[in-house]
Scaffold this motif. Sequence first.
Motif, short mmCIF file in Angstrom:
data_model
loop_
_atom_site.label_atom_id
_atom_site.label_comp_id
_atom_site.label_asym_id
_atom_site.label_seq_id
_atom_site.Cartn_x
_atom_site.Cartn_y
_atom_site.Cartn_z
N LYS A 19 0.86 -1.18 0.00
CA LYS A 19 0.00 0.00 0.00
C LYS A 19 0.89 1.22 0.00
N ILE A 20 0.78 2.02 -1.06
CA ILE A 20 1.66 3.17 -1.25
C ILE A 20 0.82 4.43 -1.39
N VAL A 21 1.19 5.48 -0.68
CA VAL A 21 0.55 6.79 -0.82
C VAL A 21 1.48 7.68 -1.64
N LEU A 22 1.01 8.12 -2.81
CA LEU A 22 1.83 8.94 -3.69
C LEU A 22 1.88 10.37 -3.19
N ASP A 23 2.96 11.06 -3.53
CA ASP A 23 3.13 12.45 -3.11
C ASP A 23 2.26 13.40 -3.92
N GLU A 24 1.72 12.92 -5.04
CA GLU A 24 0.85 13.74 -5.88
C GLU A 24 -0.19 12.85 -6.53
N ASP A 25 -1.25 13.48 -7.05
CA ASP A 25 -2.33 12.72 -7.67
C ASP A 25 -1.82 11.97 -8.91
N LEU A 26 -2.36 10.79 -9.12
CA LEU A 26 -1.97 9.97 -10.26
C LEU A 26 -2.75 10.39 -11.50
N ASP A 27 -2.03 10.64 -12.59
CA ASP A 27 -2.65 11.02 -13.86
C ASP A 27 -3.06 9.74 -14.59
N MET A 28 -4.35 9.37 -14.45
CA MET A 28 -4.82 8.12 -15.02
C MET A 28 -4.75 8.11 -16.54
N ALA A 29 -4.91 9.26 -17.16
CA ALA A 29 -4.82 9.34 -18.63
C ALA A 29 -3.41 8.95 -19.09
N LYS A 30 -2.41 9.42 -18.33
CA LYS A 30 -1.03 9.10 -18.67
C LYS A 30 -0.75 7.62 -18.42
N VAL A 31 -1.32 7.09 -17.32
CA VAL A 31 -1.13 5.67 -17.01
C VAL A 31 -1.69 4.80 -18.12
N ASN A 32 -2.90 5.13 -18.57
CA ASN A 32 -3.54 4.35 -19.63
C ASN A 32 -2.77 4.45 -20.94
N ARG A 33 -2.23 5.63 -21.21
CA ARG A 33 -1.46 5.81 -22.44
C ARG A 33 -0.18 4.98 -22.41
N LEU A 34 0.51 5.00 -21.28
CA LEU A 34 1.75 4.24 -21.16
C LEU A 34 1.49 2.74 -21.16
N ALA A 35 0.37 2.31 -20.58
CA ALA A 35 0.05 0.88 -20.51
C ALA A 35 -0.32 0.32 -21.87
N ASN A 36 -0.80 1.19 -22.77
CA ASN A 36 -1.12 0.79 -24.15
C ASN A 36 -2.07 -0.41 -24.20
N GLY A 37 -3.12 -0.34 -23.38
CA GLY A 37 -4.14 -1.37 -23.40
C GLY A 37 -3.83 -2.60 -22.56
N LYS A 38 -2.67 -2.63 -21.91
CA LYS A 38 -2.30 -3.77 -21.07
C LYS A 38 -2.41 -3.38 -19.59
N ARG A 39 -2.32 -4.36 -18.72
CA ARG A 39 -2.33 -4.07 -17.29
C ARG A 39 -1.07 -3.28 -16.95
N PRO A 40 -1.21 -2.12 -16.31
CA PRO A 40 -0.03 -1.30 -16.00
C PRO A 40 0.96 -2.03 -15.10
N THR A 41 2.23 -1.88 -15.39
CA THR A 41 3.27 -2.42 -14.53
C THR A 41 4.09 -1.26 -13.98
N VAL A 42 4.66 -1.45 -12.80
CA VAL A 42 5.45 -0.40 -12.18
C VAL A 42 6.77 -0.99 -11.69
N GLU A 43 7.72 -0.11 -11.47
CA GLU A 43 9.02 -0.50 -10.90
C GLU A 43 9.13 0.15 -9.54
N LEU A 44 9.45 -0.64 -8.52
CA LEU A 44 9.55 -0.14 -7.16
C LEU A 44 11.00 -0.01 -6.75
N LYS A 45 11.39 1.18 -6.31
CA LYS A 45 12.74 1.40 -5.80
C LYS A 45 12.62 1.90 -4.36
N MET A 46 13.35 1.27 -3.46
CA MET A 46 13.34 1.68 -2.07
C MET A 46 14.52 2.60 -1.81
N ALA A 47 14.25 3.78 -1.23
CA ALA A 47 15.32 4.70 -0.88
C ALA A 47 16.17 4.09 0.24
#
Length: 221
Positions: A14-42
Motif C-alpha cells: 500500500k503506497i501513498v503517492l506524493d501527488e495525484d496519479l494522472d490516469m490518462a497518462k497511465v492508460n497511455r503508457l500501458a497501451n491497453g495492457k495491465r499497467p506495470t510499475v518498478e519499485l525502488k526503495m530509498a
Amino acid sequence: MFGKLIGMQGNVLKIVLDEDLDMAKVNRLANGKRPTVELKMADNRKISPEQRKKIFALINDLCSYTGDVPEYWESVFKYQVRETFGVPEFSLSDCSVSVANYMILVILNFLFEEDIPFKTKTWDSLPSEFPKQMLCLKNKRCVLCGKHADIAHYHAVGAGRNRNKISHVGNYIMTLCRGHHTEQHKMGVKSFFMKYHIRPIKITEDIAKQLKLGVINNDIR
C-alpha cells in the motif's frame, strides 16, 4: 513519481503517492495492457566507518602503485559512480550504504581491469551483500582471494558431458584460483561452500550475454 510505503501484506503493498496519479497518462503508457510499475526503495542507511575505511584502503593501494594522490582518484571514482549509477553529488562522510557499495564496486572493477594489486585483507573484509560473484565472473578473479581465476562448475563437467559443446546457461558456476579450486576438489563441493560461506551463481541467458559466456572451452572444471 514518489510516495511512501504505508502498508505491506505478503507481496501486496500500500503506497501513498506524493501527488495525484494522472490516469490518462497511465492508460497511455500501458497501451491497453495491465499497467506495470518498478519499485525502488530509498536507502536511508548511512555509510559505515568500515565502508569508508575500505574505500580509502583501496584508493591508497592504487596510489601506492601509481604514485598519484588519493584526492585525484577519489574524484575520478565519484564521477564514475554518478555517471554509472545515476546518483547525484555525494560525500563519503554521509552518503548511503548503497552509494558506498557502488564506490567500492567501481574501484575494484578498475583495479581488476588494470591488473593493479591490492591487499587481500581488504577483499576479505568486503560486506556479504557486496556483489562479489558477478564482479569476479566479469573479471575472471577468484571470489575468495581476488587472484586471477577461471570458471569452476558446481556440477563436474565430464562423465558423458562433452566439455567442448556445453553451454554455460543453466550451469552453477563461480570463479576460483587454482589453489582454491584444488582445495574444492579435495574437500568436496558441499564442505568447501560451508567453509567459505559462498554459493555458485546459476547462469541465465541474460547473465551469459552480459558476461559474454558462451560454449565452455578451456575453463577450469
